[in-house]
Design a protein around this motif. Structure first.
Motif, PDB file in Angstrom:
ATOM      1  N   GLU A  13       0.852  -1.182   0.000  1.00 30.28           N
ATOM      2  CA  GLU A  13       0.000   0.000   0.000  1.00 30.28           C
ATOM      3  C   GLU A  13       0.893   1.239   0.000  1.00 30.28           C
ATOM      4  OE1 GLU A  13      -0.066  -2.205   2.625  1.00 30.28           O
ATOM      5  OE2 GLU A  13      -1.928  -3.285   2.369  1.00 30.28           O
ATOM      6  N   PRO A  14       0.496   2.312  -0.678  1.00 29.63           N
ATOM      7  CA  PRO A  14       1.287   3.549  -0.612  1.00 29.63           C
ATOM      8  C   PRO A  14       1.239   4.119   0.808  1.00 29.63           C
ATOM      9  CG  PRO A  14      -0.298   3.629  -2.423  1.00 29.63           C
ATOM     10  CD  PRO A  14      -0.620   2.428  -1.607  1.00 29.63           C
ATOM     11  N   TRP A  15       2.401   4.413   1.368  1.00 30.12           N
ATOM     12  CA  TRP A  15       2.501   4.976   2.718  1.00 30.12           C
ATOM     13  C   TRP A  15       2.783   6.465   2.622  1.00 30.12           C
ATOM     14  CZ3 TRP A  15       5.957   1.424   6.227  1.00 30.12           C
ATOM     15  CH2 TRP A  15       5.323   0.194   6.402  1.00 30.12           C
ATOM     16  N   SER A  16       1.996   7.246   3.336  1.00 33.55           N
ATOM     17  CA  SER A  16       2.271   8.669   3.498  1.00 33.55           C
ATOM     18  C   SER A  16       1.784   9.074   4.877  1.00 33.55           C
ATOM     19  CB  SER A  16       1.581   9.496   2.415  1.00 33.55           C
ATOM     20  OG  SER A  16       0.173   9.376   2.516  1.00 33.55           O
ATOM     21  N   GLY A  17       2.380  10.109   5.435  1.00 35.50           N
ATOM     22  CA  GLY A  17       1.994  10.540   6.777  1.00 35.50           C
ATOM     23  C   GLY A  17       2.358   9.500   7.821  1.00 35.50           C
ATOM     24  N   VAL A  18       1.487   9.358   8.820  1.00 36.59           N
ATOM     25  CA  VAL A  18       1.706   8.382   9.896  1.00 36.59           C
ATOM     26  C   VAL A  18       1.078   7.050   9.492  1.00 36.59           C
ATOM     27  CG1 VAL A  18       1.245   7.798  12.305  1.00 36.59           C
ATOM     28  CG2 VAL A  18       1.772  10.159  11.675  1.00 36.59           C
ATOM     29  N   ILE A  19       1.864   5.996   9.581  1.00 39.68           N
ATOM     30  CA  ILE A  19       1.425   4.644   9.224  1.00 39.68           C
ATOM     31  C   ILE A  19       1.250   3.844  10.507  1.00 39.68           C
ATOM     32  CG2 ILE A  19       2.070   2.538   7.977  1.00 39.68           C
ATOM     33  CD1 ILE A  19       1.658   5.185   6.307  1.00 39.68           C
ATOM     34  N   LEU A  20       0.189   3.050  10.570  1.00 37.21           N
ATOM     35  CA  LEU A  20      -0.060   2.174  11.707  1.00 37.21           C
ATOM     36  C   LEU A  20      -0.607   0.872  11.151  1.00 37.21           C
ATOM     37  CD1 LEU A  20       0.075   2.292  14.811  1.00 37.21           C
ATOM     38  CD2 LEU A  20      -2.304   3.016  14.787  1.00 37.21           C
ATOM     39  N   THR A  21       0.134  -0.223  11.331  1.00 38.51           N
ATOM     40  CA  THR A  21      -0.336  -1.508  10.812  1.00 38.51           C
ATOM     41  C   THR A  21      -1.479  -2.031  11.675  1.00 38.51           C
ATOM     42  OG1 THR A  21       1.170  -2.899  12.117  1.00 38.51           O
ATOM     43  CG2 THR A  21       1.976  -2.092   9.978  1.00 38.51           C
ATOM     44  N   GLU A  22      -2.207  -2.987  11.147  1.00 41.41           N
ATOM     45  CA  GLU A  22      -3.241  -3.662  11.924  1.00 41.41           C
ATOM     46  C   GLU A  22      -2.576  -4.490  13.027  1.00 41.41           C
ATOM     47  OE1 GLU A  22      -6.628  -3.490  11.678  1.00 41.41           O
ATOM     48  OE2 GLU A  22      -6.238  -1.872  10.267  1.00 41.41           O
ATOM     49  N   PRO A  23      -3.244  -4.676  14.153  1.00 41.11           N
ATOM     50  CA  PRO A  23      -2.693  -5.529  15.215  1.00 41.11           C
ATOM     51  C   PRO A  23      -2.591  -6.975  14.743  1.00 41.11           C
ATOM     52  CG  PRO A  23      -4.524  -4.207  16.033  1.00 41.11           C
ATOM     53  CD  PRO A  23      -4.501  -4.042  14.543  1.00 41.11           C
ATOM     54  N   THR A  50       8.144  -0.488  16.980  1.00 41.18           N
ATOM     55  CA  THR A  50       7.335  -1.598  17.462  1.00 41.18           C
ATOM     56  C   THR A  50       6.409  -1.148  18.580  1.00 41.18           C
ATOM     57  OG1 THR A  50       9.167  -3.107  16.981  1.00 41.18           O
ATOM     58  CG2 THR A  50       7.441  -3.921  18.441  1.00 41.18           C
ATOM     59  N   LEU A  51       5.138  -1.535  18.466  1.00 37.83           N
ATOM     60  CA  LEU A  51       4.159  -1.308  19.516  1.00 37.83           C
ATOM     61  C   LEU A  51       3.715  -2.661  20.059  1.00 37.83           C
ATOM     62  CD1 LEU A  51       1.916   1.330  17.691  1.00 37.83           C
ATOM     63  CD2 LEU A  51       3.751   1.781  19.314  1.00 37.83           C
ATOM     64  N   ILE A  52       3.570  -2.776  21.381  1.00 36.68           N
ATOM     65  CA  ILE A  52       3.116  -4.022  21.997  1.00 36.68           C
ATOM     66  C   ILE A  52       1.849  -3.759  22.802  1.00 36.68           C
ATOM     67  CG2 ILE A  52       5.407  -5.068  22.028  1.00 36.68           C
ATOM     68  CD1 ILE A  52       5.609  -4.345  25.001  1.00 36.68           C
ATOM     69  N   SER A  53       1.080  -4.838  23.017  1.00 37.21           N
ATOM     70  CA  SER A  53      -0.192  -4.700  23.716  1.00 37.21           C
ATOM     71  C   SER A  53      -0.556  -6.004  24.417  1.00 37.21           C
ATOM     72  CB  SER A  53      -1.292  -4.355  22.717  1.00 37.21           C
ATOM     73  OG  SER A  53      -2.566  -4.396  23.320  1.00 37.21           O
ATOM     74  N   ASN A  58      -4.947  -1.398  23.932  1.00 37.23           N
ATOM     75  CA  ASN A  58      -4.031  -0.437  24.548  1.00 37.23           C
ATOM     76  C   ASN A  58      -2.611  -0.740  24.108  1.00 37.23           C
ATOM     77  OD1 ASN A  58      -6.012   0.910  26.412  1.00 37.23           O
ATOM     78  ND2 ASN A  58      -6.257  -1.224  27.018  1.00 37.23           N
ATOM     79  N   TRP A  59      -1.895   0.296  23.615  1.00 38.69           N
ATOM     80  CA  TRP A  59      -0.597   0.102  22.979  1.00 38.69           C
ATOM     81  C   TRP A  59       0.479   0.948  23.626  1.00 38.69           C
ATOM     82  CZ3 TRP A  59      -0.131  -3.712  19.548  1.00 38.69           C
ATOM     83  CH2 TRP A  59      -1.310  -4.231  19.029  1.00 38.69           C
ATOM     84  N   GLY A  84       4.815  -9.285  24.490  1.00 41.61           N
ATOM     85  CA  GLY A  84       3.415  -9.280  24.905  1.00 41.61           C
ATOM     86  C   GLY A  84       2.553 -10.196  24.067  1.00 41.61           C
ATOM     87  N   HIS A  85       1.293  -9.841  23.926  1.00 44.74           N
ATOM     88  CA  HIS A  85       0.343 -10.718  23.243  1.00 44.74           C
ATOM     89  C   HIS A  85      -0.015 -10.240  21.832  1.00 44.74           C
ATOM     90  CE1 HIS A  85      -2.358 -14.098  23.536  1.00 44.74           C
ATOM     91  NE2 HIS A  85      -3.301 -13.367  22.986  1.00 44.74           N
ATOM     92  N   PHE A  86       0.099  -8.942  21.584  1.00 47.99           N
ATOM     93  CA  PHE A  86      -0.200  -8.386  20.263  1.00 47.99           C
ATOM     94  C   PHE A  86       0.940  -7.480  19.826  1.00 47.99           C
ATOM     95  CE2 PHE A  86      -4.336  -9.467  21.858  1.00 47.99           C
ATOM     96  CZ  PHE A  86      -5.077  -9.820  20.753  1.00 47.99           C
ATOM     97  N   LEU A  87       1.177  -7.448  18.510  1.00 46.65           N
ATOM     98  CA  LEU A  87       2.178  -6.569  17.906  1.00 46.65           C
ATOM     99  C   LEU A  87       1.523  -5.711  16.830  1.00 46.65           C
ATOM    100  CD1 LEU A  87       5.264  -8.858  17.155  1.00 46.65           C
ATOM    101  CD2 LEU A  87       5.208  -6.915  18.709  1.00 46.65           C
ATOM    102  N   ARG A  88       2.043  -4.531  16.654  1.00 45.15           N
ATOM    103  CA  ARG A  88       1.740  -3.693  15.498  1.00 45.15           C
ATOM    104  C   ARG A  88       2.921  -2.749  15.320  1.00 45.15           C
ATOM    105  NH1 ARG A  88      -3.416   0.044  16.904  1.00 45.15           N
ATOM    106  NH2 ARG A  88      -3.686  -0.257  14.685  1.00 45.15           N
ATOM    107  N   PHE A  89       2.967  -2.070  14.208  1.00 45.01           N
ATOM    108  CA  PHE A  89       4.126  -1.245  13.892  1.00 45.01           C
ATOM    109  C   PHE A  89       3.664   0.119  13.391  1.00 45.01           C
ATOM    110  CE2 PHE A  89       5.159  -5.645  13.623  1.00 45.01           C
ATOM    111  CZ  PHE A  89       6.334  -5.722  14.337  1.00 45.01           C
TER     112      PHE A  89
END
Length: 109
Positions: A13-23, A50-53, A58-59, A84-89
């Protein structure tokens, strides 16, 4: 025998601005490698964080990050443990810049 699974979490997908992947639920895995393949060249450094949850709602940033590859066709990676139990980026593209990447998780028990 160890369990292993590959999950593609971003598909060009084209990325611009702030990107947040699905959990992505990763609680069963003992280790993860995130791979980032650049589909277009980019003339700026972009850091993938890396974001964890514990619950997928809650991230928090865990401090793990790497600079995405800048050249088309190049592959970058980051090894993770204790996530943790969930990851997203997340990443933030510089103003006026657009990037395209494929992000894959290689998960192992």
């Amino acid at each position: 025998m160890r369990e292993a699974y590959t999950a593609v979490i971003a598909r060009a997908e084209p990325w611009s601005g702030v990107i947040l992947t699905e959990p992505y639920e990763t609680g069963w895995a003992g280790e993860v490698i995130i791979f980032a393949l650049a589909l277009e060249s980019l003339d700026a450094d972009v850091t993938l964080k890396t974001l964890i949850s514990p619950d997928g709602i809650n991230w928090v940033e865990d401090g793990s990050a790497f600079v995405l590859p800048r050249e088309k066709g190049k592959l970058g990676f980051l090894k993770l443990r204790h996530f943790g139990h969930f990851l997203r980026f997340t990443a933030e593209m510089p103003p006026g810049k657009i990037g395209k990447f494929v992000l894959s998780l290689a998960l192992k028990e």
